[in-house]
Design an enzyme around this catalytic site. Structure first.
Site, PDB file in Angstrom:
ATOM      1  N   GLY A  36      -8.867   5.645   0.930  1.00  0.00           N
ATOM      2  CA  GLY A  36      -9.603   6.668   1.928  1.00  0.00           C
ATOM      3  C   GLY A  36     -11.140   6.407   2.069  1.00  0.00           C
ATOM      4  N   ALA A  37     -11.507   5.064   2.148  1.00  0.00           N
ATOM      5  CA  ALA A  37     -12.754   4.763   1.870  1.00  0.00           C
ATOM      6  C   ALA A  37     -13.312   4.201   3.264  1.00  0.00           C
ATOM      7  CB  ALA A  37     -13.157   3.456   1.064  1.00  0.00           C
TER       8      ALA A  37
ATOM      9  N   SER B 234      -8.482   2.889   8.514  1.00  0.00           N
ATOM     10  CA  SER B 234      -9.175   3.339   9.701  1.00  0.00           C
ATOM     11  C   SER B 234     -10.259   2.635  10.371  1.00  0.00           C
ATOM     12  CB  SER B 234      -9.426   4.826   9.298  1.00  0.00           C
ATOM     13  OG  SER B 234      -8.308   5.713   8.833  1.00  0.00           O
TER      14      SER B 234
ATOM     15  N   ASP C   7       0.988  -0.912  -0.059  1.00  0.00           N
ATOM     16  CA  ASP C   7       0.076   0.082   0.082  1.00  0.00           C
ATOM     17  C   ASP C   7       1.068   1.297  -0.156  1.00  0.00           C
ATOM     18  OD1 ASP C   7      -2.352   1.503   0.167  1.00  0.00           O
ATOM     19  OD2 ASP C   7      -2.420   1.468   2.403  1.00  0.00           O
TER      20      ASP C   7
ATOM     21  N   GLY D 149      -7.722   8.749   6.834  1.00  0.00           N
ATOM     22  CA  GLY D 149      -7.766   8.946   8.178  1.00  0.00           C
ATOM     23  C   GLY D 149      -9.301   8.967   8.773  1.00  0.00           C
TER      24      GLY D 149
HETATM   25  P1  13P Z   1      -9.005   4.728   5.654  1.00  0.00           P
HETATM   26  O1  13P Z   1      -7.944   5.656   6.200  1.00  0.00           O
HETATM   27  O2  13P Z   1      -9.904   5.698   4.953  1.00  0.00           O
HETATM   28  O3  13P Z   1      -9.000   3.748   5.948  1.00  0.00           O
HETATM   29  O4  13P Z   1      -8.200   4.518   3.944  1.00  0.00           O
HETATM   30  C1  13P Z   1      -7.245   3.533   4.102  1.00  0.00           C
HETATM   31  C2  13P Z   1      -6.380   3.596   2.845  1.00  0.00           C
HETATM   32  O5  13P Z   1      -6.674   4.301   1.714  1.00  0.00           O
HETATM   33  C3  13P Z   1      -5.002   2.728   2.798  1.00  0.00           C
HETATM   34  O6  13P Z   1      -4.413   3.038   1.542  1.00  0.00           O
HETATM   35  O1  G3H Z   2      -3.484   5.026   3.543  1.00  0.00           O
HETATM   36  C1  G3H Z   2      -2.813   4.717   4.439  1.00  0.00           C
HETATM   37  C2  G3H Z   2      -2.921   3.597   5.312  1.00  0.00           C
HETATM   38  O2  G3H Z   2      -4.061   3.711   6.123  1.00  0.00           O
HETATM   39  C3  G3H Z   2      -1.696   3.328   5.702  1.00  0.00           C
HETATM   40  O3  G3H Z   2      -1.399   3.871   7.135  1.00  0.00           O
HETATM   41  O4  G3H Z   2       0.830   4.546   6.507  1.00  0.00           O
HETATM   42  O5  G3H Z   2       0.091   4.602   8.929  1.00  0.00           O
HETATM   43  O6  G3H Z   2       0.250   2.527   7.711  1.00  0.00           O
HETATM   44  P1  G3H Z   2       0.163   3.726   7.628  1.00  0.00           P
HETATM   45 ZN    ZN Z   3      -4.568   4.966   0.792  1.00  0.00          ZN
END
Ligand code: 13P
Ligand code: G3H
Ligand code: ZN
Length: 311
Positions: free
Chosen positions: A214-215, A259, A82, A181
């Site tokens: 970000g979902a 999140s 990711d 977030g």
């Molecule tokens: P959230 O912070 O909305 O869970 O998004 C996570 C994300 O996009 C990880 O790449």
């Molecule tokens: O989009 C980001 C993910 O929520 C990963 O978060 O970089 O704090 O592990 P992190």
């Molecule tokens: Zn992301």
């Protein structure tokens, strides 16, 4: 079943009008909660690991935990990097057993984003690994990249064809108003996603898998538990689930959730520790957090993503 890439998952999800959940993994209990839910529902899943997760839990531990999840659950699982920040991190994950990587050049200008994404695609494809890239910028924080609301930019539909053609990426993350977030909208602000931009992008990229970062929907149930048990998450607000359902029915084949998992885990831990300050066996609070993660992922798969029974 060995780890799979996302190719087949996305093809079926696109045709079937559902999406695959991409859940962030940082420790064993989070992984167990996700994998048990998906295993019982016979849902394919993407387990994703960020640079921060690799720094926290160690690449090898994470890969071995995911291998254990594969043994315990007879479902297709892809292991994905990711927000890969650079070629070297992507290469380490490609060489180290991942089946999918994201190269996140979204903070660069168009040409540099093309160049870095293309470099990763060439290496990844030579090893049978698929690549996600991003055009446009989400607000929020991930690892050490912080994007303010003012700097966030929607994806420009007139750039997507050229970007995909020149890079050869397998999927594209877009910015249509989601953000990373737990604070996605200001108090009183009406949550809105730019489905018109998604539609424009889909016209230009027919049958191409789109990714929504970000979902998280930031369940007010868990926010309340955290608030009532000594935490402070006032004004946390996420993406309404009906919007995510709408996205899942469209060209969006991958929906990223982190999140929500953090909130579920933390709500469980806070509840146990706040109610009984004498608890000091980590299993007592982690098992409650893990059960919350499983409940959350079950809900997401059945009620939002629609991927149950698609394994
Ligand atoms: P959230 O912070 O909305 O869970 O998004 C996570 C994300 O996009 C990880 O790449
Ligand atoms: O989009 C980001 C993910 O929520 C990963 O978060 O970089 O704090 O592990 P992190
Ligand atoms: Zn992301």
């Amino acid at each position: 079943m060995p780890l799979v890439t996302t190719t087949e998952m996305f093809k079926k999800a696109y045709e079937g009008g559902y999406a695959i959940g991409a859940f962030n993994v940082n420790n064993m209990e989070i992984l167990q909660g996700i994998a048990e839910a998906a295993g019982e529902l016979k849902s394919p899943i993407i387990l994703q690991v960020s640079k921060g997760a690799r720094a926290y839990a160690n690449h090898t531990y994470l890969v071995k935990l995911v291998e254990a999840a594969l043994i315990e659950n007879d479902i297709p699982i892809a292991l994905h990097l990711d927000h890969g920040p650079d070629f070297e991190t992507c290469k380490a994950c490609i060489d180290g057993g991942f089946t999918s990587v994201m190269i996140d050049g979204s903070h660069y200008d168009f040409e540099k984003n093309v160049a870095v994404s293309k470099e990763v695609v060439e290496y990844a494809h030579s090893k049978g690994v698929v690549v996600e890239a991003e055009l446009g910028q989400l607000a929020g924080v991930e690892d050490d990249v912080k994007v303010s609301d003012a700097d966030a930019q929607y994806t420009q539909p007139d750039q997507v064809e050229e970007f995909v053609d020149r890079t050869g990426v397998d999927s594209l993350a877009i910015a249509i108003g989601t953000s990373h977030g737990a604070y996605k909208f200001k108090p009183g602000q009406k949550p809105q996603l730019r489905f018109d931009i998604l539609e424009e992008i889909t016209k230009r990229l027919p049958n191409f898998p789109i990714v929504l970062h970000g979902a998280s929907s930031v369940s007010q149930e868990y926010v309340k538990i955290i608030q009532e048990n000594g935490g402070n998450l006032a004004d946390a607000i996420g993406i309404p689930e009906d919007m995510l359902r709408q996205a899942a029915r469209s060209a969006v084949c991958k929906i990223n959730i982190d999140s929500d998992l953090r909130l579920a885990m933390t709500a469980g831990i806070r509840q146990v520790m706040w109610n009984d300050p004498s608890v000091f066996d980590p299993r007592e609070y982690l098992k409650v957090g893990r059960a919350n993660v499983k409940t959350l992922v079950t809900h997401k798969i059945k009620e939002v993503l629609g991927s149950d029974g698609k394994a």
